[in-house]
Write a protein that holds these residues in place. Structure first.
Motif, PDB file in Angstrom:
ATOM      1  N   ARG A   1      -4.136   2.552  -2.380  1.00  0.00           N
ATOM      2  CA  ARG A   1      -4.695   2.275  -1.318  1.00  0.00           C
ATOM      3  C   ARG A   1      -3.693   2.013  -0.106  1.00  0.00           C
ATOM      4  O   ARG A   1      -2.564   2.118  -0.557  1.00  0.00           O
ATOM      5  CB  ARG A   1      -5.932   1.123  -1.414  1.00  0.00           C
ATOM      6  N   ASP A   2      -4.406   1.961   0.981  1.00  0.00           N
ATOM      7  CA  ASP A   2      -3.464   1.634   2.213  1.00  0.00           C
ATOM      8  C   ASP A   2      -3.780   0.512   2.939  1.00  0.00           C
ATOM      9  O   ASP A   2      -4.218   0.708   4.373  1.00  0.00           O
ATOM     10  CB  ASP A   2      -2.808   2.872   3.028  1.00  0.00           C
ATOM     11  N   PHE A   3      -4.582  -0.396   2.382  1.00  0.00           N
ATOM     12  CA  PHE A   3      -5.343  -1.605   2.894  1.00  0.00           C
ATOM     13  C   PHE A   3      -6.699  -1.212   3.620  1.00  0.00           C
ATOM     14  O   PHE A   3      -6.994  -1.473   4.637  1.00  0.00           O
ATOM     15  CB  PHE A   3      -4.181  -2.206   4.088  1.00  0.00           C
ATOM     16  N   THR A   4      -6.952  -0.077   3.178  1.00  0.00           N
ATOM     17  CA  THR A   4      -8.507   0.353   3.341  1.00  0.00           C
ATOM     18  C   THR A   4      -9.306   0.592   2.113  1.00  0.00           C
ATOM     19  O   THR A   4      -8.481   0.452   0.981  1.00  0.00           O
ATOM     20  CB  THR A   4      -8.538   1.721   4.284  1.00  0.00           C
ATOM     21  N   PRO A   5     -10.527   0.817   1.981  1.00  0.00           N
ATOM     22  CA  PRO A   5     -11.239   0.755   0.551  1.00  0.00           C
ATOM     23  C   PRO A   5     -11.094   2.367   0.154  1.00  0.00           C
ATOM     24  O   PRO A   5     -11.034   2.589  -1.077  1.00  0.00           O
ATOM     25  CB  PRO A   5     -12.667   0.872   1.136  1.00  0.00           C
ATOM     26  N   ASP A   6     -10.259   3.312   0.910  1.00  0.00           N
ATOM     27  CA  ASP A   6     -10.231   4.453   0.507  1.00  0.00           C
ATOM     28  C   ASP A   6      -8.942   4.777  -0.280  1.00  0.00           C
ATOM     29  O   ASP A   6      -7.681   4.227   0.169  1.00  0.00           O
ATOM     30  CB  ASP A   6     -10.073   5.581   1.459  1.00  0.00           C
ATOM     31  N   TRP A   7      -9.008   5.519  -1.698  1.00  0.00           N
ATOM     32  CA  TRP A   7      -7.932   6.008  -2.356  1.00  0.00           C
ATOM     33  C   TRP A   7      -7.064   7.152  -1.931  1.00  0.00           C
ATOM     34  O   TRP A   7      -7.863   8.057  -1.187  1.00  0.00           O
ATOM     35  CB  TRP A   7      -8.245   6.170  -3.598  1.00  0.00           C
TER      36      TRP A   7
ATOM     37  N   SER B   1       1.488   3.228   2.485  1.00  0.00           N
ATOM     38  CA  SER B   1       2.651   3.383   3.426  1.00  0.00           C
ATOM     39  C   SER B   1       3.934   2.647   3.147  1.00  0.00           C
ATOM     40  O   SER B   1       5.158   2.878   3.570  1.00  0.00           O
ATOM     41  CB  SER B   1       2.054   2.953   4.779  1.00  0.00           C
TER      42      SER B   1
ATOM     43  N   GLY C   1       0.775  -1.178   0.070  1.00  0.00           N
ATOM     44  CA  GLY C   1      -0.098   0.022   0.093  1.00  0.00           C
ATOM     45  C   GLY C   1       0.932   1.311  -0.105  1.00  0.00           C
ATOM     46  O   GLY C   1       1.944   1.247  -0.176  1.00  0.00           O
TER      47      GLY C   1
END
Length: 165
Positions: free
Chosen positions: A148-154, A124, A122
């Motif tokens: 993404r960073d392992f969430t649904p949000d871009w 991070s 992701g």
């Protein structure tokens, strides 16, 4: 247009849409899509009719991950030792796009959008290794990472502006 080209255009359109939504939320001069095209993939315009090209590339860890993702398989999180290889993949992709940029229309400046669709790494992870990123110099006015960073949000970041380079 064959199936592969249709899928590629759909992926590009999705990346462009996400990019413009996030870009416009965070910048005073919003961009709009003039048209999707080839070399570069999109032509964008601000409110003052300044135009900029947008070249889009999609990033997977490797071809196996791309196949697994298309099959929607569950992917295990790899050890940190393979993160450097992923950064190498990013660097190779940027160099490849910079080389291809020579064949593009140079009527307006051009930005590069890297959409990380890896399920293994992701934002991070990339920012944690930012000192190993080899960004192009002079070909693209800005290099954007959409990830993404392992969430649904871009998330969207201009790699040319990250600190610690």
């Amino acid at each position: 247009m064959n199936r592969h080209e249709t899928e590629k255009k759909a992926l590009e359109q999705t990346a462009i849409d996400i990019f413009m939504e996030l870009y416009n939320l965070n910048h005073e001069q919003p961009l709009k899509l003039v048209r999707q095209q080839e070399k570069p993939d999109a032509l964008l315009e601000d409110a003052e009719q300044n135009r900029v090209g947008l070249e889009v590339t999609h990033l997977f860890y490797d071809e196996e991950e791309a196949r697994l993702m298309m099959a929607r398989s569950e992917l295990p999180k790899p050890g940190t030792e393979v993160l450097d290889r992923f950064i190498h993949v990013i660097n190779d992709r940027v160099r490849s796009k910079e080389e291809k940029f020579k064949d593009y229309s140079h009527e307006q400046p051009c930005m590069l959008l890297i959409r990380n669709v890896s399920l293994l790494f992701g934002m991070s992870d990339v920012l944690g290794r930012k000192h190993k990123l080899a960004l192009p110099r002079g070909q693209f006015t800005q290099v954007w990472l959409l990830s993404r960073d392992f969430t649904p949000d871009w998330l969207l970041i201009n790699l040319n502006e990250i600190e610690g380079k």
